[in-house]
Design a protein around this motif. Sequence first.
Motif, PDB file in Angstrom:
ATOM      1  N   HIS A 228     -59.901 -18.701  51.471  1.00 41.40           N
ATOM      2  CA  HIS A 228     -59.328 -19.879  52.142  1.00 41.40           C
ATOM      3  C   HIS A 228     -58.965 -20.883  51.037  1.00 41.40           C
ATOM      4  O   HIS A 228     -58.263 -20.547  50.095  1.00 41.40           O
ATOM      5  N   LYS A 259     -56.895   0.385  46.288  1.00 36.97           N
ATOM      6  CA  LYS A 259     -57.847   0.146  47.384  1.00 36.97           C
ATOM      7  C   LYS A 259     -59.305   0.344  46.956  1.00 36.97           C
ATOM      8  O   LYS A 259     -60.226  -0.023  47.689  1.00 36.97           O
ATOM      9  N   ARG A 264     -57.848  -8.829  44.569  1.00 32.74           N
ATOM     10  CA  ARG A 264     -56.661  -9.140  45.377  1.00 32.74           C
ATOM     11  C   ARG A 264     -55.809 -10.120  44.593  1.00 32.74           C
ATOM     12  O   ARG A 264     -56.325 -10.895  43.794  1.00 32.74           O
ATOM     13  N   LEU A 265     -54.529 -10.081  44.846  1.00 32.27           N
ATOM     14  CA  LEU A 265     -53.656 -11.039  44.193  1.00 32.27           C
ATOM     15  C   LEU A 265     -53.893 -12.395  44.855  1.00 32.27           C
ATOM     16  O   LEU A 265     -53.510 -12.601  46.005  1.00 32.27           O
ATOM     17  N   GLY A 267     -53.652 -16.149  46.074  1.00 38.97           N
ATOM     18  CA  GLY A 267     -52.466 -16.956  46.372  1.00 38.97           C
ATOM     19  C   GLY A 267     -51.359 -16.156  47.024  1.00 38.97           C
ATOM     20  O   GLY A 267     -50.248 -16.638  47.186  1.00 38.97           O
ATOM     21  N   ARG A 271     -52.538 -14.895  56.947  1.00 37.71           N
ATOM     22  CA  ARG A 271     -52.754 -14.335  58.279  1.00 37.71           C
ATOM     23  C   ARG A 271     -51.547 -14.562  59.188  1.00 37.71           C
ATOM     24  O   ARG A 271     -51.197 -13.704  59.990  1.00 37.71           O
ATOM     25  N   TYR A 316     -45.558  -2.191  48.014  1.00 34.85           N
ATOM     26  CA  TYR A 316     -46.876  -2.516  48.573  1.00 34.85           C
ATOM     27  C   TYR A 316     -46.855  -3.904  49.219  1.00 34.85           C
ATOM     28  O   TYR A 316     -47.286  -4.085  50.361  1.00 34.85           O
TER      29      TYR A 316
END
Length: 392
Positions: A228, A259, A264-265, A267, A271, A316
Amino acid sequence: TGIVTIDNGFVNTASCASAVTFLNGEEGVLKYRGYKIEELAEKSNFIEVAYLLVYGELPDRDQLTWFQEKINSFSETKAEVKNLMKQFPKDAHPMGVLSSVLSSMSAFYPEYLDQDLSKDKKDAIMAQLIAQVKNIAAYFYRVSQGQDLVDSKPNQFDYCSDFLNMMYGGGDYKPDPEVAKALNVLLILHADHEQNCSTSTVRLVGSSKANLYASIASGVSALWGPLHGGANQAVIEMLMQIQDDGGDYKKFLDKAKDKNDPFRLMGFGHRVYKNFDPRARIIKKACDTILEKLSIKDPLLDIAKGLEEEALKDSYFVERKLYPNVDFYSGIIYKALNIPTNMFTVMFALGRLPGWIAQWKEMIESSATKIGRPRQIFVGETDMAYKPIDQR
Ligand code: CMC
């Protein structure tokens, strides 16, 4: 009553009806009370937007003066609260400090703990929080630097310039109007975002009629997480890591796609936005403008732009509709404004505060509100017999 189903992450469950913020994720539209975010960022200022969110309409001159004066009347922080901040380790994360100090305000201001606040008290506590979150953020920065505190001077400065003066003031420091303007834009862009994790938290806590300090402190805690608001800090850390690694962002894209790798990238992705995040567009532009005005050349901006370009070509990210979000470029501006990395999420909190307040106000004023109480699907044991400890 009714059929209970799991909606993991509340992807398809509305928790309330709200008239505050409109969001169309397919088309990348964000509006506060019907006003486009692009127009507000260009023409308005943070205090006016706060009024708009909280009271539902743009203020006229008298309303704005009333609101500003109300906020200014709470510009002093109690000595006890300042002392409390000085007790934290200097390297404490400022989000933890902000949440704790906000929570502690319930002890210092018992007059606002009534279950049903009068209109005057509601107006007062909302204005007090808008004044005090700014103060807490700046005071703790000074504490963390081992510097004397600089008090708010609301009669001398507008909200953002006052914040800058509290952070960097003393000596012959003068807040730069360009910097204050950039800060205004960032705070406006963060001011509300309908039922996100922290806002839902504020509503859920508030739905039990817990006081507003407790509700906002909970919102701050929810915002802290890297999925967040904490993403803005994580983005800069990621960009620095890429820089230290020689600038090969393709390697990091591969990591994000793998995976088996939790990376994770940061920024990237949202959602609700599945086309682009309108806030990211404005911030990217603001980034170029402010860096140029301040004559700063930050290689992290080039890395960020390169990373974005590469990701947007990669199947992706394309297939999963992953675009830069509000946090992708905001950190580069905060960095240019000399705000330390571990304070980025506090800046997000400062911006989001009017949204939290507006959503809380809407909730407690609605006759439809019930205490939030999700159901569950039970999957555990139901028939266990108690065994004494040495028989287990
Ligand atoms: N990097 C790599 N893959 C990603 C990313 C990312 N940043 N975001 C989503 N994915 C993949 C995810 O692995 C999944 O792939 P698969 O379908 O193969 O399992 C697919 O995209 C859908 O992702 P999700 O996790 O189901 O999506 P979500 O809606 O639950 O999560 C998110 C949204 C924002 C938490 C997520 O995109 C994310 O973790 N982003 C990085 C953190 C971030 O930037 N957060 C700030 C959000 S915006 C401001 C704010 O809310 O504070």
